[in-house]
Each structure stands twice: as structure tokens, then as C-alpha cells.
Write a protein that holds these residues in place. Structure first.
Motif, PDB file in Angstrom:
ATOM      1  N   UNK A  17       2.189   1.803  -3.503  1.00 18.66           N
ATOM      2  CA  UNK A  17       1.222   2.452  -4.398  1.00 18.66           C
ATOM      3  C   UNK A  17       1.146   3.951  -4.138  1.00 18.66           C
ATOM      4  N   UNK A  18       1.252   4.352  -2.867  1.00 23.49           N
ATOM      5  CA  UNK A  18       1.277   5.785  -2.556  1.00 23.49           C
ATOM      6  C   UNK A  18       2.520   6.438  -3.153  1.00 23.49           C
ATOM      7  N   UNK A  19       3.643   5.750  -3.077  1.00 24.97           N
ATOM      8  CA  UNK A  19       4.871   6.265  -3.691  1.00 24.97           C
ATOM      9  C   UNK A  19       4.701   6.418  -5.205  1.00 24.97           C
ATOM     10  N   UNK A  20       4.061   5.443  -5.834  1.00 28.15           N
ATOM     11  CA  UNK A  20       3.849   5.539  -7.281  1.00 28.15           C
ATOM     12  C   UNK A  20       2.992   6.748  -7.641  1.00 28.15           C
ATOM     13  N   UNK A  21       1.949   6.986  -6.879  1.00 30.32           N
ATOM     14  CA  UNK A  21       1.110   8.153  -7.142  1.00 30.32           C
ATOM     15  C   UNK A  21       1.874   9.451  -6.927  1.00 30.32           C
ATOM     16  N   UNK A  22       2.708   9.501  -5.892  1.00 29.94           N
ATOM     17  CA  UNK A  22       3.488  10.716  -5.626  1.00 29.94           C
ATOM     18  C   UNK A  22       4.519  10.970  -6.717  1.00 29.94           C
ATOM     19  N   UNK A  23       5.140   9.914  -7.223  1.00 31.45           N
ATOM     20  CA  UNK A  23       6.159  10.082  -8.264  1.00 31.45           C
ATOM     21  C   UNK A  23       5.543  10.473  -9.608  1.00 31.45           C
TER      22      UNK A  23
ATOM     23  N   UNK B  43       0.820  -1.207   0.000  1.00 26.99           N
ATOM     24  CA  UNK B  43       0.000   0.000   0.000  1.00 26.99           C
ATOM     25  C   UNK B  43       0.857   1.260   0.000  1.00 26.99           C
ATOM     26  N   UNK B  44       1.966   1.221   0.718  1.00 27.57           N
ATOM     27  CA  UNK B  44       2.895   2.355   0.718  1.00 27.57           C
ATOM     28  C   UNK B  44       3.572   2.487  -0.645  1.00 27.57           C
TER      29      UNK B  44
ATOM     30  N   UNK C  16       7.509   2.628   8.156  1.00 26.18           N
ATOM     31  CA  UNK C  16       7.526   3.964   8.759  1.00 26.18           C
ATOM     32  C   UNK C  16       8.641   4.828   8.175  1.00 26.18           C
ATOM     33  N   UNK C  17       9.796   4.242   7.949  1.00 26.97           N
ATOM     34  CA  UNK C  17      10.895   5.005   7.340  1.00 26.97           C
ATOM     35  C   UNK C  17      10.512   5.444   5.929  1.00 26.97           C
ATOM     36  N   UNK C  18       9.846   4.573   5.181  1.00 29.24           N
ATOM     37  CA  UNK C  18       9.424   4.917   3.827  1.00 29.24           C
ATOM     38  C   UNK C  18       8.396   6.041   3.839  1.00 29.24           C
TER      39      UNK C  18
END
Length: 393
Positions: free
Chosen positions: A123-129, A120-121, A372-374
């Protein structure tokens, strides 16, 4: 009649009743008088044949050999066709080599910290990038590109990241040059409405103390301006981040984990009538099917290369026929695999209702230290992108 300067004898026909009238004479070829010696008119009067040899003026006839010219043109066109490095054998070898390394496939070994991050994190990274390169400063754009390149080198095996970074960098570089030199190279057909300083009597405006210049580089009719730099950097960086981030996500996450993460985000839409279960199952099957497509493309290309066809002895149409059969074989094998997958799902009890069919995603939803670090790093990158757009000029 004369052909190419040859002297031809002709026969003169005359009627005995009328006498030798030069106006009534007409000429026939000698060959006709030899085959028909006793020729008569319709009235029954015999015709006397008298041979008269005349030296005709030699004339030269120029005949254009259209067939030879067509053959020469065809040979020239064939000689211009791709050969050597771009021959059909080379193309099939490039296809087999390009699909040898994993593309959009899960790589289980070596296991890195990115494998343990929650999907899930990711996918959030993909949307942000996808959003950040278009909404940040140019320094932040190239910083994201450098960050993804370094992360790919750390996470992926050497042969994989060299292949992926090489292709994505080449595509992004070509896009950068085309947009950089093409977005502002054509001068606008607009006439300035501001009168010159000599007409208004006002002094000229002072030049900028910092040496600002709208034009960065000029190559003949092409010019690289600040507008071109902004457009080219946005498009190239966005292309690089989308392709490389998707490759990293697919290389470190199983299809079941990605389907489970997407299902978790889409569950609230179930109350609005959105078929969440069907979308999740479709995504999982699509991700599973990608590997089969690349395998078929590579196997069929290797099969053609292993037959060691002498491409020099083939005509252009025969080469095109082999290429058409190659594409036809790929689609035939892909449809065959799709039929086998559908039969396997039916045997396992699937009857078309995704809600009634239990899907085991085999994913652990617990968050760890790497998650959490991510998330903290994601917040820092997003904050840096927003601040860079406001404070950097």
C-alpha cells in the motif's frame, strides 16, 4: 385536366331556356356526364349534355416519391452501420476474450517474491507510485514505467502480462498523443509588447549556443512543444503507473490481506469516530465481488456467441434489443449474486454490526527479508525522484 400528355374529352353543360351562353358554360369531366345523364338544376330546368372533344396541351407532371427517397436514405444509413470486424458478433467475442484473462484478481500460481511482501508495504508503494510521477523529472517518469513493465513481466504469467500491458500501453499512448499535440497547438491570441530591435536601436539577442528550441515537432496545424511533452508525459506515465501498480497489487495479494493492511493504517482514526470496521468489511466484499462481475460479463457474452445468431438477418432495432437484454441480464445476475452473499452472511451470524462480528483476515504480519529489500528500494526510488527534479534540467 391533363395528366402526362393524355387527351381527355370533356362535357359542356348548357340550359335550354337561356340558350348557349358561353359565359354560363362550365366544364365537368366526361365520367360525370356518363353517370348522371339526366341532371337537373334546382329550378327544374333540364340540362343538356354536349360532348366536346378538345386536344389539350400535353403537360408533364413530376411527382417526388417521398417514400422511396426515405427508403433509400434508410438503406444508406443501414449500410454505414458497423459490420465485419465491428459487427455485434465480433463485439461479443471481444468482450468474452477481454474478460478471459484475470483482471484485478488474485493469481496464486506461480508464487513469486512479490507474493511474500507485506501488504502494508504494498500500500505504501501504491501511494508512492501515485505521487512520484507528478513530482519527478521526465526521465524518472519513464523510468518508473519501465520498472513496472519489467516487474509485471517477471511476476505475472505470460498471457496475463501481455494482455494487461497491451491495454494499459494503448490507453497511455492515446492519452500521450492527444495531450502532446493538443495542449499547445492553438496559438495564443496575445500580441507581443516588446518592441523590435530596429525600433529600440539595440542589437539582436544572440541565439543559444546549445540549439534550444521550444518547438519539437510540427505536423500541419498541430505542433508538439516542450510544454506538451511535459503535460503528456505526466498524464500518460501517471495513468500507466496507477493502473499497472494496482493490477500488480491485486494479482499478488488476497482481499483479506489488503483489508487487514488498510485496517492497520486506519486504526488510529477509530478514536475520532471513523467506522474503521465497516470500511474494512466493505473493501473486502468489494474486492471479492470484482471477480463475480467479470465472470458474469464473460459468461453472458459467451452464451450469446454460442447461440450462433445470424446478425445479418436482424434489423437494427433487433440488434439493439439483444444488446439491451445482454446488459439487463448482467445486472440481474449481479443483483442475484449480491442477494446470495447477503443471505450467506446472515446465516453465518452477521447482523449488521461490524465491530461485533469477527473477521478472520488470515494474514501474517511478520516482516521478512523481502519486506526490508522492498522498503530500501522504495527509499531509493523516492530519493532518485527528488534529486532528479532538482539536478536534471
Amino acid at each position: 385536366m391533363s395528366v402526362a400528355g393524355c387527351n381527355i374529352s370533356a362535357a359542356t353543360l348548357s340550359s335550354p331556356s337561356s340558350g348557349p351562353n358561353p359565359n354560363s358554360r362550365f366544364r365537368v369531366p366526361l365520367a360525370s356526364s356518363q353517370f348522371y345523364p339526366n341532371t337537373r338544376f334546382s329550378g327544374g330546368a333540364p340540362v343538356s349534355l354536349s360532348l366536346a372533344s378538345r386536344n389539350l396541351r400535353p403537360r408533364s407532371a413530376k411527382v417526388r416519391a417521398s417514400a422511396d427517397n426515405t427508403a433509400n436514405r434508410i438503406e444508406k444509413l443501414v449500410s454505414r452501420l458497423p459490420n465485419g470486424a465491428l459487427a455485434a458478433d465480433k463485439i461479443f467475442r471481444l468482450i468474452a476474450g477481454a474478460t478471459a484473462s484475470p483482471i484485478a484478481q488474485y493469481i496464486s500460481s506461480p508464487t513469486t517474491f512479490l507474493h511474500s511482501v507485506d501488504p502494508r508495504i504494498k500500500l505504501i508503494w501504491l501511494l508512492a507510485l501515485v505521487v512520484l510521477p507528478a513530482r519527478s523529472h521526465i526521465v524518472m517518469r519513464f523510468g518508473l514505467v519501465a520498472y513496472l513493465a519489467a516487474l509485471s513481466i517477471i511476476v505475472l504469467p505470460r498471457n496475463v502480462w501481455m494482455d494487461q500491458l497491451g491495454r494499459v500501453s494503448l490507453l497511455s499512448g492515446i492519452l500521450f498523443l492527444m495531450l502532446g499535440f493538443g495542449s499547445d497547438s492553438v496559438p495564443p491570441l496575445v500580441q507581443l509588447r516588446t518592441p523590435p530591435a530596429t525600433v529600440t536601436g539595440l542589437p539582436n539577442l544572440p541565439q543559444s549556443l546549445q540549439g534550444y528550441s521550444y518547438l519539437i515537432l510540427k505536423l500541419g496545424p498541430l505542433q508538439f512543444t516542450r510544454k506538451g511533452l511535459s503535460v503528456a508525459s505526466t498524464a500518460a506515465c501517471l495513468t500507466f503507473t496507477i493502473f499497472q501498480s494496482a493490477s500488480l497489487c491485486l494479482a499478488t495479494t488476497t482481499p483479506e490481506q489488503l483489508a487487514s493492511a488498510l485496517r492497520w493504517f486506519l486504526l488510529p482514526l477509530r478514536y475520532l469516530g471513523v467506522p474503521v470496521a465497516e470500511m474494512t468489511l466493505t473493501l473486502m466484499l468489494s474486492l471479492r465481488f470484482i471477480n463475480l462481475v467479470f465472470d458474469e460479463v464473460r459468461n453472458v457474452a459467451l452464451g450469446i456467441v454460442s447461440r450462433r445468431i445470424n446478425w445479418k438477418l436482424l434489423t437494427v432495432m433487433e440488434t439493439i434489443e439483444i444488446l439491451a437484454s445482454y446488459i439487463r441480464r448482467i445486472f440481474k445476475n449481479i443483483f442475484s449474486h449480491a442477494e446470495q452473499i447477503s443471505q450467506a452472511m446472515i446465516v453465518r451470524g452477521f447482523r449488521g454490526d461490524s465491530n461485533a462480528h469477527k473477521i478472520y483476515f488470515l494474514s501474517d504480519s511478520s516482516l521478512g527479508m523481502a519486506d526490508f529489500i522492498s522498503l530500501l528500494f522504495l527509499v531509493g526510488v523516492a530519493s532518485g525522484a527528488v534529486l532528479s527534479d532538482r539536478f536534471l534540467i
